[in-house]
Design a protein around this motif. Structure first.
Motif, PDB file in Angstrom:
ATOM      1  N   ILE A 404       0.841  -1.206   0.000  1.00 58.24           N
ATOM      2  CA  ILE A 404       0.000   0.000   0.000  1.00 58.24           C
ATOM      3  C   ILE A 404       0.874   1.254   0.000  1.00 58.24           C
ATOM      4  O   ILE A 404       0.646   2.196  -0.769  1.00 58.24           O
ATOM      5  N   ALA A 405       1.891   1.277   0.877  1.00 58.07           N
ATOM      6  CA  ALA A 405       2.771   2.443   0.963  1.00 58.07           C
ATOM      7  C   ALA A 405       3.527   2.650  -0.350  1.00 58.07           C
ATOM      8  O   ALA A 405       3.649   3.784  -0.840  1.00 58.07           O
ATOM      9  N   TYR A 406       4.016   1.567  -0.930  1.00 56.40           N
ATOM     10  CA  TYR A 406       4.771   1.664  -2.184  1.00 56.40           C
ATOM     11  C   TYR A 406       3.891   2.183  -3.328  1.00 56.40           C
ATOM     12  O   TYR A 406       4.302   3.085  -4.078  1.00 56.40           O
ATOM     13  N   ALA A 417      10.041   6.715   3.063  1.00 57.84           N
ATOM     14  CA  ALA A 417       9.643   5.924   4.227  1.00 57.84           C
ATOM     15  C   ALA A 417       8.607   6.634   5.087  1.00 57.84           C
ATOM     16  O   ALA A 417       7.920   5.982   5.888  1.00 57.84           O
ATOM     17  N   ARG A 418       8.482   7.940   4.938  1.00 59.58           N
ATOM     18  CA  ARG A 418       7.482   8.670   5.735  1.00 59.58           C
ATOM     19  C   ARG A 418       6.070   8.215   5.402  1.00 59.58           C
ATOM     20  O   ARG A 418       5.148   8.398   6.187  1.00 59.58           O
ATOM     21  N   THR A 422       2.046   7.323   7.563  1.00 61.48           N
ATOM     22  CA  THR A 422       0.689   7.646   7.130  1.00 61.48           C
ATOM     23  C   THR A 422      -0.172   6.389   7.118  1.00 61.48           C
ATOM     24  O   THR A 422      -1.309   6.384   7.612  1.00 61.48           O
ATOM     25  N   VAL A 423       0.369   5.301   6.562  1.00 64.62           N
ATOM     26  CA  VAL A 423      -0.364   4.042   6.488  1.00 64.62           C
ATOM     27  C   VAL A 423      -0.628   3.481   7.886  1.00 64.62           C
ATOM     28  O   VAL A 423      -1.750   3.057   8.200  1.00 64.62           O
ATOM     29  N   LEU A 428      -4.062   1.949  12.548  1.00 64.15           N
ATOM     30  CA  LEU A 428      -4.213   1.823  14.005  1.00 64.15           C
ATOM     31  C   LEU A 428      -5.081   2.913  14.617  1.00 64.15           C
ATOM     32  O   LEU A 428      -5.111   3.060  15.838  1.00 64.15           O
ATOM     33  N   GLU A 429      -5.769   3.663  13.795  1.00 62.73           N
ATOM     34  CA  GLU A 429      -6.582   4.779  14.307  1.00 62.73           C
ATOM     35  C   GLU A 429      -7.626   4.306  15.312  1.00 62.73           C
ATOM     36  O   GLU A 429      -7.724   4.850  16.422  1.00 62.73           O
TER      37      GLU A 429
END
Length: 468
Positions: A404-406, A417-418, A422-423, A428-429
């Motif tokens: 997902i991040a990629y 990497a930041r 965000t992901v 974990l919200e």
């Protein structure tokens, strides 16, 4: 330093940073060359200057982290500055010499902290004595004043006490001594840590006064205490704190009294000169794109101001002059619009080494999530564990989070990497919100949970709604 070979430096950096082998090797060799230089004969040592480096790559790929971790590893003075904060001489803003002054301040602070660690044991003994004196005040001898002039002259000796007064004082002193010994044991055992006491602390509220309005505050300012130092006593203020906090404050004050600040300043300046590292971030923002019109002229002015600092000059600081000849400069930038060849030739020559950093792959994200010393997943696990909830990540879920991040970096702005933060924050919200109310000890993050959070089944190819 002898044991820190380039190979060992790279191995140490691998604990915290994934990939970017070329950049790691470049900084490792630069640091090792400093050690090699120190072994050269005296007639050659001044001939060898550091080979400055430019790290090229998008944000979030590890440029700053490589330099910071490396400086921490070798205990070198290190500062990071933004190239865009500096302006050409004559304009409002920070002048380029301020980066050298900041480096000197950092070096002196590092030396001071090391010296304070050396006298910590003695400072702690002194601090505990002060706390005991506050808990059991010693008897003050009353002095008599016969005339108003005695205020300015030596007071008369105290009156001679009677025998009964001496016997009473002796009993009080014995009682006080016994109480002091009992409190000393309680203090050592940590039974009085939460008791409130009033202590006197140094008042650091003295202000720096500028000489001329509009002039740079780094060079055209002074402190009243620096001028009047020995003529005015140190201002004190009273503070009510717990004994545990009072001990920390008093140890710090006592340690500062035990060290020689002149020696600290001298060693700090030398350390900044010989071992200092200045990391200039966003250096590409002060480089034009080949046109000599508009704001590019001002950018070139900043480059010309930086040039003498990088090539070697003497900068005046409040601790004395410092030479920049042997400071290692590491520039960094994305260089999306401009190129290194757009830099003025003189400055190009002062950065002979340029290293291209790679964009992070999906596999890199998996490694960052799980394998680094303080991996992203470990950080969130420890954070949630404070609520007595144990987060368990399945391997399949970790791989999908990396994917997902990629993909988001590929589709939108590449923030390296930041993006993982965000992901993870989105993932974990709900857990973070309700963690204190959970009854179960373990919470498993599996593929089904990841799909439910990001609605992957409905919008498999579009994550924009859920990620920044």
């Amino acid at each position: 330093m002898k044991e820190l070979t380039p190979k060992k430096i790279v191995t140490e950096l691998n604990r915290y940073i994934i990939g970017q082998e070329a950049a790691k090797k470049a900084v490792a060799v630069a640091i090792r060359n400093r050690y090699r230089r120190s072994l050269l004969p005296a007639d050659l040592i001044d001939e060898f200057t550091p080979k400055n480096i430019i790290l090229i790559g998008p944000t979030g790929v590890g440029k700053t982290e490589i330099a910071r971790r490396m400086a921490k590893l070798v205990k070198a003075p290190f500062i990071k500055v933004e190239a865009t904060k500096f302006t050409e001489v004559g304009y409002v803003g920070r002048d380029v010499e301020s980066m050298v002054r900041d480096l000197v301040n950092t070096a002196i602070r590092n030396v001071q902290q090391e010296k304070m660690k050396e006298v910590y044991a003695e400072a702690e003994i002194n601090a505990n004595k002060i706390i005991l004196d506050i808990l059991v005040p010693s008897k003050k001898v009353k002095e008599t004043l016969k005339t108003p002039f005695d205020i300015f002259m030596k007071p008369s000796p105290p009156t001679t006490p009677t025998l009964s007064e001496l016997e009473g004082d002796a009993e009080k002193e014995q009682t006080k001594k016994e109480k002091r010994e009992a409190l000393s044991k309680d203090l050592a055992a940590g039974r009085l840590e939460d008791q409130m006491i009033e202590i006197e602390v140094d008042d650091d509220g003295s202000k720096t006064i500028g000489i001329m309005q509009g002039m740079n505050s780094d060079s055209m300012s002074f402190n009243m205490n620096d001028i009047l130092g020995d003529f005015l006593p140190q201002k004190k203020k009273k503070k009510n704190v717990k004994i545990s906090e009072a001990r920390k404050i008093l140890i710090n004050q006592e340690a500062q009294k035990l060290i020689d600040m002149d020696q600290v300043n001298e060693q700090g300046v030398k350390d900044a000169e010989q071992n200092g590292i200045i990391f200039i971030d966003e250096i590409d923002k002060i480089i034009g794109n080949g046109n000599n019109h508009g704001p590019d002229v001002s950018r070139e002015g900043v480059q010309r101001d930086i040039l003498p600092i990088v090539e070697g000059s003497t900068v005046n600081t409040k601790y004395g002059p410092i030479k920049t000849d042997f400071i290692l400069f590491i520039g960094a930038g994305a260089f999306h619009v401009s190129k290194i060849s757009d830099m003025i030739p003189e400055l190009q020559g002062r950065f002979p080494i340029s290293v291209q950093l790679d964009s992070l792959t999906e596999e890199d994200f998996i490694q960052i999530l799980t394998h680094t010393e303080n991996s992203v997943i470990k950080q969130y696990q420890q954070l949630i564990r404070t609520e007595d909830v144990n987060l368990i990540f399945e391997d399949e879920a970790v791989r999908y989070l990396a994917k997902i991040a990629y993909l988001q970096n590929e589709e939108d702005e590449n923030i390296g990497a930041r993006r993982l933060h965000t992901v993870m924050e989105k993932l974990l919200e709900e857990i973070s919100f309700y963690a204190s109310d959970y009854e179960q000890d373990d919470f498993v993050i599996d593929m089904n949970y990841v799909e439910r959070v990001f609605n992957i089944s409905e919008k498999r190819d579009n994550y924009q709604k859920y990620l920044l």
